[in-house]
Design a protein around this motif. Sequence first.
Motif, PDB file in Angstrom:
ATOM      1  N   CYS A 158     -36.278   0.254  16.570  1.00 31.83           N
ATOM      2  CA  CYS A 158     -36.164   1.687  16.869  1.00 31.83           C
ATOM      3  C   CYS A 158     -34.708   2.132  16.918  1.00 31.83           C
ATOM      4  O   CYS A 158     -34.364   3.212  16.433  1.00 31.83           O
ATOM      5  N   LEU A 159     -33.834   1.295  17.474  1.00 31.11           N
ATOM      6  CA  LEU A 159     -32.406   1.635  17.525  1.00 31.11           C
ATOM      7  C   LEU A 159     -31.788   1.644  16.130  1.00 31.11           C
ATOM      8  O   LEU A 159     -30.977   2.515  15.817  1.00 31.11           O
ATOM      9  N   ARG A 160     -32.167   0.682  15.298  1.00 31.27           N
ATOM     10  CA  ARG A 160     -31.662   0.676  13.918  1.00 31.27           C
ATOM     11  C   ARG A 160     -32.140   1.910  13.170  1.00 31.27           C
ATOM     12  O   ARG A 160     -31.378   2.551  12.446  1.00 31.27           O
ATOM     13  N   LEU A 161     -33.393   2.275  13.357  1.00 30.31           N
ATOM     14  CA  LEU A 161     -33.946   3.456  12.707  1.00 30.31           C
ATOM     15  C   LEU A 161     -33.276   4.727  13.237  1.00 30.31           C
ATOM     16  O   LEU A 161     -32.937   5.621  12.461  1.00 30.31           O
ATOM     17  N   ALA A 162     -33.060   4.800  14.533  1.00 35.12           N
ATOM     18  CA  ALA A 162     -32.392   5.970  15.120  1.00 35.12           C
ATOM     19  C   ALA A 162     -30.978   6.114  14.572  1.00 35.12           C
ATOM     20  O   ALA A 162     -30.523   7.226  14.289  1.00 35.12           O
ATOM     21  N   ASN A 163     -30.280   4.998  14.388  1.00 38.15           N
ATOM     22  CA  ASN A 163     -28.936   5.051  13.828  1.00 38.15           C
ATOM     23  C   ASN A 163     -28.971   5.546  12.383  1.00 38.15           C
ATOM     24  O   ASN A 163     -28.144   6.372  11.982  1.00 38.15           O
ATOM     25  N   ALA A 164     -29.924   5.063  11.612  1.00 39.91           N
ATOM     26  CA  ALA A 164     -30.062   5.513  10.223  1.00 39.91           C
ATOM     27  C   ALA A 164     -30.379   7.007  10.174  1.00 39.91           C
ATOM     28  O   ALA A 164     -29.823   7.742   9.349  1.00 39.91           O
ATOM     29  N   ILE A 165     -31.249   7.466  11.058  1.00 37.45           N
ATOM     30  CA  ILE A 165     -31.597   8.887  11.118  1.00 37.45           C
ATOM     31  C   ILE A 165     -30.365   9.714  11.468  1.00 37.45           C
ATOM     32  O   ILE A 165     -30.083  10.747  10.861  1.00 37.45           O
ATOM     33  N   ARG A 166     -29.582   9.224  12.434  1.00 35.19           N
ATOM     34  CA  ARG A 166     -28.369   9.938  12.826  1.00 35.19           C
ATOM     35  C   ARG A 166     -27.408  10.059  11.647  1.00 35.19           C
ATOM     36  O   ARG A 166     -26.868  11.129  11.382  1.00 35.19           O
ATOM     37  N   LEU A 167     -27.211   8.963  10.912  1.00 35.93           N
ATOM     38  CA  LEU A 167     -26.298   8.988   9.776  1.00 35.93           C
ATOM     39  C   LEU A 167     -26.755   9.968   8.699  1.00 35.93           C
ATOM     40  O   LEU A 167     -25.949  10.711   8.137  1.00 35.93           O
ATOM     41  N   VAL A 168     -28.051   9.993   8.408  1.00 38.19           N
ATOM     42  CA  VAL A 168     -28.583  10.925   7.407  1.00 38.19           C
ATOM     43  C   VAL A 168     -28.413  12.364   7.885  1.00 38.19           C
ATOM     44  O   VAL A 168     -28.008  13.244   7.110  1.00 38.19           O
ATOM     45  N   MET A 169     -28.675  12.613   9.154  1.00 38.81           N
ATOM     46  CA  MET A 169     -28.538  13.981   9.670  1.00 38.81           C
ATOM     47  C   MET A 169     -27.082  14.438   9.656  1.00 38.81           C
ATOM     48  O   MET A 169     -26.801  15.589   9.309  1.00 38.81           O
ATOM     49  N   VAL A 170     -26.158  13.562   9.996  1.00 38.71           N
ATOM     50  CA  VAL A 170     -24.736  13.910   9.958  1.00 38.71           C
ATOM     51  C   VAL A 170     -24.307  14.213   8.528  1.00 38.71           C
ATOM     52  O   VAL A 170     -23.631  15.215   8.266  1.00 38.71           O
ATOM     53  N   GLU A 171     -24.693  13.367   7.594  1.00 37.54           N
ATOM     54  CA  GLU A 171     -24.331  13.587   6.189  1.00 37.54           C
ATOM     55  C   GLU A 171     -24.927  14.894   5.679  1.00 37.54           C
ATOM     56  O   GLU A 171     -24.254  15.675   4.991  1.00 37.54           O
ATOM     57  N   PHE A 172     -26.178  15.162   6.018  1.00 40.30           N
ATOM     58  CA  PHE A 172     -26.811  16.412   5.595  1.00 40.30           C
ATOM     59  C   PHE A 172     -26.079  17.612   6.192  1.00 40.30           C
ATOM     60  O   PHE A 172     -25.807  18.594   5.490  1.00 40.30           O
ATOM     61  N   ALA A 173     -25.731  17.549   7.457  1.00 46.36           N
ATOM     62  CA  ALA A 173     -25.026  18.650   8.106  1.00 46.36           C
ATOM     63  C   ALA A 173     -23.669  18.895   7.448  1.00 46.36           C
ATOM     64  O   ALA A 173     -23.270  20.052   7.235  1.00 46.36           O
ATOM     65  N   GLU A 174     -22.971  17.820   7.109  1.00 47.12           N
ATOM     66  CA  GLU A 174     -21.676  17.969   6.447  1.00 47.12           C
ATOM     67  C   GLU A 174     -21.827  18.581   5.065  1.00 47.12           C
ATOM     68  O   GLU A 174     -21.053  19.456   4.680  1.00 47.12           O
ATOM     69  N   ARG A 175     -22.832  18.149   4.326  1.00 45.40           N
ATOM     70  CA  ARG A 175     -23.061  18.712   2.988  1.00 45.40           C
ATOM     71  C   ARG A 175     -23.467  20.182   3.071  1.00 45.40           C
ATOM     72  O   ARG A 175     -23.017  21.006   2.275  1.00 45.40           O
ATOM     73  N   LEU A 176     -24.310  20.499   4.020  1.00 44.59           N
ATOM     74  CA  LEU A 176     -24.738  21.884   4.194  1.00 44.59           C
ATOM     75  C   LEU A 176     -23.551  22.771   4.555  1.00 44.59           C
ATOM     76  O   LEU A 176     -23.389  23.858   4.003  1.00 44.59           O
ATOM     77  N   ALA A 177     -22.695  22.303   5.444  1.00 42.40           N
ATOM     78  CA  ALA A 177     -21.516  23.068   5.830  1.00 42.40           C
ATOM     79  C   ALA A 177     -20.601  23.279   4.625  1.00 42.40           C
ATOM     80  O   ALA A 177     -20.054  24.380   4.439  1.00 42.40           O
ATOM     81  N   GLU A 178     -20.434  22.248   3.811  1.00 43.80           N
ATOM     82  CA  GLU A 178     -19.577  22.360   2.627  1.00 43.80           C
ATOM     83  C   GLU A 178     -20.147  23.348   1.618  1.00 43.80           C
ATOM     84  O   GLU A 178     -19.427  24.182   1.066  1.00 43.80           O
TER      85      GLU A 178
END
Length: 79
Positions: free
Chosen positions: A39-59
Amino acid sequence: MDSVKDAVPDALRINGHNPFTLLHSALSEGLHDASDEYCLRLANAIRLVMVEFAERLAEVMKDQKELNDALNRLLNRTS
């Protein structure tokens, strides 16, 4: 999810993948039966995808605003 999965523009995709589809799939799993480590590994992967998506959306939004500002300057210039 099926009705909007193709609506994500290419600029927001991460390595060609729709971030919403990735997150939906991960969050739809039965996590209650999984180990804490998994669950922690999955949560970390989810966090990374959400951060990348947020950065791309902002750009993309910044680029769109810059383009709109440039168009307005060209269209509203005085002679």
